[in-house]
Design a protein around this motif. Structure first.
Motif, PDB file in Angstrom:
ATOM      1  N   LEU A   4       0.826  -1.217   0.000  1.00  0.00           N
ATOM      2  CA  LEU A   4       0.000   0.000   0.000  1.00  0.00           C
ATOM      3  C   LEU A   4       0.861   1.267   0.000  1.00  0.00           C
ATOM      4  O   LEU A   4       0.445   2.296   0.554  1.00  0.00           O
ATOM      5  CB  LEU A   4      -0.923  -0.004   1.228  1.00  0.00           C
ATOM      6  N   ASP A   5       2.021   1.200  -0.638  1.00  0.00           N
ATOM      7  CA  ASP A   5       2.902   2.369  -0.663  1.00  0.00           C
ATOM      8  C   ASP A   5       2.168   3.603  -1.170  1.00  0.00           C
ATOM      9  O   ASP A   5       1.494   3.555  -2.204  1.00  0.00           O
ATOM     10  CB  ASP A   5       4.111   2.094  -1.574  1.00  0.00           C
ATOM     11  N   GLY A 132      -9.882   6.026  -8.755  1.00  0.00           N
ATOM     12  CA  GLY A 132     -10.234   4.693  -8.260  1.00  0.00           C
ATOM     13  C   GLY A 132     -10.041   4.599  -6.763  1.00  0.00           C
ATOM     14  O   GLY A 132      -9.587   5.551  -6.123  1.00  0.00           O
ATOM     15  N   GLY A 133     -10.395   3.442  -6.221  1.00  0.00           N
ATOM     16  CA  GLY A 133     -10.226   3.261  -4.779  1.00  0.00           C
ATOM     17  C   GLY A 133     -10.794   1.938  -4.332  1.00  0.00           C
ATOM     18  O   GLY A 133     -11.350   1.172  -5.128  1.00  0.00           O
ATOM     19  N   SER A 134     -10.642   1.665  -3.043  1.00  0.00           N
ATOM     20  CA  SER A 134     -11.138   0.406  -2.491  1.00  0.00           C
ATOM     21  C   SER A 134     -11.896   0.678  -1.188  1.00  0.00           C
ATOM     22  O   SER A 134     -11.356   1.279  -0.263  1.00  0.00           O
ATOM     23  CB  SER A 134      -9.966  -0.552  -2.234  1.00  0.00           C
ATOM     24  N   ILE A 135     -13.144   0.228  -1.173  1.00  0.00           N
ATOM     25  CA  ILE A 135     -13.988   0.354   0.021  1.00  0.00           C
ATOM     26  C   ILE A 135     -14.105  -1.040   0.618  1.00  0.00           C
ATOM     27  O   ILE A 135     -14.489  -1.991  -0.085  1.00  0.00           O
ATOM     28  CB  ILE A 135     -15.393   0.878  -0.371  1.00  0.00           C
ATOM     29  N   THR A 235      -6.182  -5.999   4.035  1.00  0.00           N
ATOM     30  CA  THR A 235      -5.016  -5.437   3.326  1.00  0.00           C
ATOM     31  C   THR A 235      -4.994  -5.925   1.880  1.00  0.00           C
ATOM     32  O   THR A 235      -4.736  -5.150   0.951  1.00  0.00           O
ATOM     33  CB  THR A 235      -3.710  -5.830   4.064  1.00  0.00           C
ATOM     34  N   TRP A 236      -5.300  -7.205   1.684  1.00  0.00           N
ATOM     35  CA  TRP A 236      -5.346  -7.735   0.309  1.00  0.00           C
ATOM     36  C   TRP A 236      -6.435  -7.011  -0.499  1.00  0.00           C
ATOM     37  O   TRP A 236      -6.207  -6.600  -1.633  1.00  0.00           O
ATOM     38  CB  TRP A 236      -5.607  -9.238   0.357  1.00  0.00           C
ATOM     39  N   VAL A 245     -11.367  -7.698  -8.112  1.00  0.00           N
ATOM     40  CA  VAL A 245     -12.284  -8.275  -7.124  1.00  0.00           C
ATOM     41  C   VAL A 245     -13.193  -7.177  -6.595  1.00  0.00           C
ATOM     42  O   VAL A 245     -12.724  -6.207  -5.990  1.00  0.00           O
ATOM     43  CB  VAL A 245     -11.492  -8.901  -5.948  1.00  0.00           C
ATOM     44  N   THR A 246     -14.486  -7.315  -6.855  1.00  0.00           N
ATOM     45  CA  THR A 246     -15.438  -6.349  -6.292  1.00  0.00           C
ATOM     46  C   THR A 246     -16.783  -7.021  -6.018  1.00  0.00           C
ATOM     47  O   THR A 246     -17.130  -8.010  -6.673  1.00  0.00           O
ATOM     48  CB  THR A 246     -15.607  -5.111  -7.204  1.00  0.00           C
TER      49      THR A 246
END
Ligand SMILES: NC(=O)c1ccc[n+]([C@@H]2O[C@H](COP(=O)([O-])OP(=O)(O)OC[C@H]3O[C@@H](n4cnc5c(N)ncnc54)[C@H](O)[C@@H]3O)[C@@H](O)[C@H]2O)c1
Length: 284
Positions: A4-5, A132-135, A235-236, A245-246
């Motif tokens: 996650l740098d 973009g992003g991850s929830i 974290t993955w 993957v969503t």
């Protein structure tokens, strides 16, 4: 190089348990993390432990304005937002439905479900801006089956799973992913029977030791889950390793929802017996 740098993340309920483990893991993987919680002292202590890539903001996730302020704080401080882990929670109201007041019902759903709506709603514009992003939403095995948790908890967690799925469909075109994690029995203040804010650390550790002893044999993998087990899955889901993957519900429960392990059902299934021979029609 970390997974996650240079990512900017918000973790709600980060002062203890699963949220604290996730915040630690995110920082170890190179992220900047805003810790959002109502436990100010524990939150500030964790910031002192984790250092300059973290900050704490008092955030009651049941209040939309607080969640909006947390998103604004992360964006102001670090220039954008890539990840939000909507995780804060409590047990909420327990007992029969007929004894549950309207206020208790709504307070429980506000903390467990409306909070995820607020986090998703306010993170979306910031993530769209970023491309973009991850929830990642903490649901529960109680979001998949009834009978493990209390009524309102079960309803709220089923709602979190549904909200995650419908969010994934709306936001896919912006490259914003939404996934839920469904923990089984995890050794935290919540599963030890009380909010950590209500017990001192020694008492909490004693309660957790008791909980582990009681729960170690409750799922096929014979140990209770630890906050780090959930942090690894989160974290993955936050990282590019899961970029296709969503809308999923990642079950992390030691096999609890799969069924009874062999060691708990001696006899018919576990015993090796010769195959019975029969001639066609002989079983009629
Ligand atoms: N422990 C388990 O067995 C288990 C299983 C399945 C799901 N979960 C879920 O995991 C999440 C984290 O719980 P945990 O087990 O780490 O418990 P925990 O009590 O250790 O952590 C919960 C955190 O949420 C915070 N919080 C509670 N209400 C809040 C509010 N209104 N605003 C902001 N912060 C608030 C608490 O202060 C605490 O720091 C919860 O959503 C819980 O429902 C836990």
């Amino acid at each position: 190089m970390g997974l996650l740098d240079d990512r900017v993340a918000i973790v709600t309920g980060a002062a203890s348990g699963i949220g604290a483990a996730t915040a630690k893991r995110f920082v170890a993987e190179g992220a900047k993390v805003l810790l959002a919680d109502i436990q100010d002292e524990a939150g500030e202590e964790l910031v002192t432990e984790l250092g300059g890539n973290t900050a704490f903001l008092h955030t009651n996730v049941a209040r939309e304005t607080d969640v909006e302020a947390a998103v604004a704080e992360a964006v102001d401080r670090w220039g954008g937002l890539d990840v939000i882990h909507n995780n804060a929670g409590f047990v909420g109201v327990t007992g029969p439905l007929e004894d549950t007041t309207d206020q208790e019902w709504h307070e429980t759903l506000d903390v467990l479900l409306s909070s995820v709506f607020y986090g998703t709603k306010h993170a979306t514009p910031a993530m769209r801006e970023r491309g973009g992003g991850s929830i990642i939403n903490t649901a529960s095995v109680c979001g998949l089956v009834a009978g493990i948790g209390a009524h309102a908890y079960t309803v709220a967690k089923h709602g979190v799973v549904g909200l995650t799925r419908s969010t994934a469909l709306e936001l896919a075109e912006y490259n914003i992913r939404a996934n839920a994690v469904c923990p089984g029995y995890i050794a935290t203040g919540l599963s030890a029977g009380r909010s950590v804010s209500e017990v001192d650390q020694d008492e909490l550790q004693a309660r957790l030791a008791k909980a582990r002893a009681a729960m170690d044999n409750s799922q096929p993998l014979p140990r209770m889950g630890e906050p780090s087990d959930i942090a690894a899955a989160v974290t993955w889901l936050a990282s590019d390793d899961s970029h296709w993957v969503t809308g999923t519900t990642q079950i992390v429960d030691g096999g609890l929802t799969v069924g009874k392990p062999w060691r708990k059902q001696p006899g018919a299934m576990a015993e090796k017996r010769p195959i019975r021979m029969y001639a066609p029609g002989s079983y009629e």
